[in-house]
Design an enzyme around this catalytic site. Sequence first.
Site, PDB file in Angstrom:
ATOM      1  N   GLU A  56     -16.045  38.805   0.659  1.00  0.00           N
ATOM      2  CA  GLU A  56     -15.579  37.475   1.054  1.00  0.00           C
ATOM      3  C   GLU A  56     -16.634  36.793   1.917  1.00  0.00           C
ATOM      4  O   GLU A  56     -16.982  37.269   2.992  1.00  0.00           O
ATOM      5  CB  GLU A  56     -14.262  37.535   1.816  1.00  0.00           C
ATOM      6  N   HIS A 104      -7.916  46.415   2.424  1.00  0.00           N
ATOM      7  CA  HIS A 104      -8.219  45.185   3.149  1.00  0.00           C
ATOM      8  C   HIS A 104      -9.152  45.453   4.322  1.00  0.00           C
ATOM      9  O   HIS A 104      -8.859  46.273   5.190  1.00  0.00           O
ATOM     10  CB  HIS A 104      -6.908  44.573   3.658  1.00  0.00           C
ATOM     11  N   ASP A 108     -15.338  40.953   4.950  1.00  0.00           N
ATOM     12  CA  ASP A 108     -15.787  39.597   5.278  1.00  0.00           C
ATOM     13  C   ASP A 108     -17.241  39.604   5.733  1.00  0.00           C
ATOM     14  O   ASP A 108     -17.665  40.493   6.478  1.00  0.00           O
ATOM     15  CB  ASP A 108     -14.930  39.028   6.412  1.00  0.00           C
ATOM     16  N   GLU A 156     -12.273  45.322   0.287  1.00  0.00           N
ATOM     17  CA  GLU A 156     -12.535  43.914   0.571  1.00  0.00           C
ATOM     18  C   GLU A 156     -13.087  43.823   1.974  1.00  0.00           C
ATOM     19  O   GLU A 156     -12.663  44.570   2.859  1.00  0.00           O
ATOM     20  CB  GLU A 156     -11.236  43.112   0.449  1.00  0.00           C
ATOM     21  N   HIS A 182     -15.053  39.169  10.774  1.00  0.00           N
ATOM     22  CA  HIS A 182     -13.969  38.268  10.388  1.00  0.00           C
ATOM     23  C   HIS A 182     -13.844  37.079  11.318  1.00  0.00           C
ATOM     24  O   HIS A 182     -13.629  35.953  10.869  1.00  0.00           O
ATOM     25  CB  HIS A 182     -12.631  39.013  10.345  1.00  0.00           C
TER      26      HIS A 182
END
Length: 259
Positions: free
Chosen positions: A116, A14, A43, A41, A56
């Site tokens: 993302e 993450h 952002d 993953e 993020h």
Amino acid sequence: MSTKGWPYPREVAHRGGGVLAPENTLAGMRCGLAYGFRGVEFDVMLAQDGVPVLMHDPLFGRTIRAPGGVLDYPAQALAALDAGSWLSETFRGEPVCTLLQVMQFCVEHGLWMNVEIKPATPEVAVETGTVVATQVRQFFAPQLAAHEPGVNDAALPLLSSFSFEALRAAQQVAPDIARGWLVDVIADGWLAQLQSLEAIALHTNQRHLSAVLASEVKRAGYGLFCYTVNEPARAREILGWGVDGFCTDRLDLFAQTHV
């Protein structure tokens, strides 16, 4: 490792390094790699000048000690900010990195990417989805040209977003990059949304998932990915329900147990 509807790593780091390294930085990606993860993953938002960067929070204060937010700085100025010392002095001076930099790192080290798309504001959702997906598609143009569907799909990234508008924009400019629709709660209409986005997977909060809902998603033929799973016992439970993959902040636990 892979299942129908989810040809990607089961365990995903993450924001790169979870709680062990500064999130959404190259230091985070190096941490995920060091713990043996094959997927990360992260952002992506747009800087003031439209350059996609890893971030993020749209407003600073948690991970970056500076006034304003991501839309107040061009990418070059963001790169001069400290995105690491909030977690530990060990990471002081770790810069904000661009999407291009992290894609280069991940491809070089064989890391699969869940990108993302995270618009800083609703007003820039379409622009963010368009720019991020366009850059991803351009970067992976050689792989896309040689790719055969169903063969080594994990060599290509997946785009996800909570913003339907951003993911729709990504769909329009990069239809050949896989998409995952992100939701906190699986609500009525989820299947129609997946179909409209031509997504391959539903990404959801593991806290609100049930065995019944998981079964419905799998019966519909979609991949099912969960965030954020930090306890091996919970991971075993939801995997038993048919969940295909999950991201975790506790790289130390899952790198050793592999649930």
